[in-house]
Enzyme design. Structure first.
Site, PDB file in Angstrom:
ATOM      1  N   HIS A 102      44.598  20.376  29.081  1.00  0.00           N
ATOM      2  CA  HIS A 102      45.061  19.095  28.540  1.00  0.00           C
ATOM      3  C   HIS A 102      46.097  19.306  27.438  1.00  0.00           C
ATOM      4  CE1 HIS A 102      44.679  15.025  26.691  1.00  0.00           C
ATOM      5  NE2 HIS A 102      44.790  15.712  25.561  1.00  0.00           N
ATOM      6  N   GLU A 103      45.791  20.211  26.500  1.00  0.00           N
ATOM      7  CA  GLU A 103      46.703  20.417  25.371  1.00  0.00           C
ATOM      8  C   GLU A 103      48.022  21.031  25.835  1.00  0.00           C
ATOM      9  OE1 GLU A 103      46.170  19.094  22.601  1.00  0.00           O
ATOM     10  OE2 GLU A 103      44.076  18.554  22.945  1.00  0.00           O
ATOM     11  N   GLU A 106      47.998  10.784  26.315  1.00  0.00           N
ATOM     12  CA  GLU A 106      46.668  11.371  26.477  1.00  0.00           C
ATOM     13  C   GLU A 106      46.218  11.315  27.932  1.00  0.00           C
ATOM     14  OE1 GLU A 106      44.756  13.006  24.215  1.00  0.00           O
ATOM     15  OE2 GLU A 106      46.545  12.839  22.966  1.00  0.00           O
TER      16      GLU A 106
END
Length: 268
Positions: free
Chosen positions: A129-130, A191
């Site tokens: 995700h990051e 996000e």
């Protein structure tokens, strides 16, 4: 007449600048990118160096190797322009449940996250995700959106006459509207997009994508924010789990194929 002409010219120039800065994210979403990537990379490197000077690295060799292994597997499946870079990965000794990736090829994980991401697959969901934020140039887009919004409001204030109580109230209201209507939703979009990119990365790297759902279940048990989602920079835990489930079919198929070929990750 002159004032109206000046206003139209200024707005035209601003619109042209914004249109010329349009880019496309890895998911095909149109985005605004105003700054050169090397400038964001320099900012990321400087921020990471400051963080290392302020926060000690973990003294646990086992935990550090575990995080490095997961990060290495994710890095190995990145597009060439990112995979060939010299990524730096640090496990910081800090209780906060968090991780990050910065432009400039830096990855940071806090030891507190390891209490929630309880296995290699859940940790890979966070790291993927990051790194997804970096691949999608979200940092650049975030800064660009803030710059464009502030400049547009400043330009509008200059073009629409002398200062007055009414004018001040209108533009203060526009500032609040921009925060809720533009900047916060953009952050939630980032996000959600990073979740989808991360899901794809972790599966390609040989991690079980279904563990991403369990990660957010763990996050929910850890605690939740009382801020309504429409006023939050992040989607709710339930929204994230729903979106991950909706995007699960492709990554799950990739992981199943790797598992059948005995090519899954082993970062225990």
């Amino acid at each position: 007449m002159a004032s109206k002409l000046q206003r139209n010219i200024a707005l035209g120039l601003l619109s042209a600048a914004l249109l010329s800065a349009c880019s496309t994210s890895p998911t095909g979403r149109k985005q605004l990118v105003l700054l050169p990537d090397n400038q964001l990379n320099e900012m990321g490197v400087a921020s990471f160096a400051e963080m290392k000077s302020n926060t000690p690295a973990s003294s646990s060799t086992q935990a550090t190797q575990h995080v490095q292994c997961v990060a290495d597997r994710i890095i190995a499946v990145l597009p060439d322009e990112y995979r060939k870079q010299n990524w730096e990965v640090v496990l910081f000794n800090d209780e906060q449940v968090n991780a990050f990736a910065l432009p400039g090829y830096k990855i940071g994980v806090y030891t507190g996250l390891l209490d929630v991401a309880t296995n290699q697959d859940q940790l890979a969901a966070v790291v993927g995700h990051e790194v997804g934020h970096v691949l999608a140039r979200h940092g650049n887009e975030r800064v660009s959106t803030q710059l464009a919004t502030s400049q547009a409001l400043a330009l509008g204030s200059q073009l629409y006459g002398e200062d007055s109580a009414t004018k001040t109230a209108i533009f203060q209201g526009l500032g609040i509207g921009a925060q809720i209507g533009i900047l916060l939703p953009f952050s939630r979009t980032h996000e959600s997009e990073a979740d989808v990119i991360g899901l794809d990365l972790m599966a390609k790297a040989g991690f079980n994508p279904e563990e991403s759902i369990k990660l957010w279940q763990n996050m929910s048990k850890k605690g939740s924010s009382s801020t309504p989602e429409f006023l939050s920079t992040h989607p709710s835990h339930q929204t994230r789990m729903n979106d991950l489930n909706a995007a699960m079919a492709g990554p799950k198929q990739v992981y199943t194929s790797l598992k059948a070929a005995n090519k899954t990750a082993h970062c225990y």
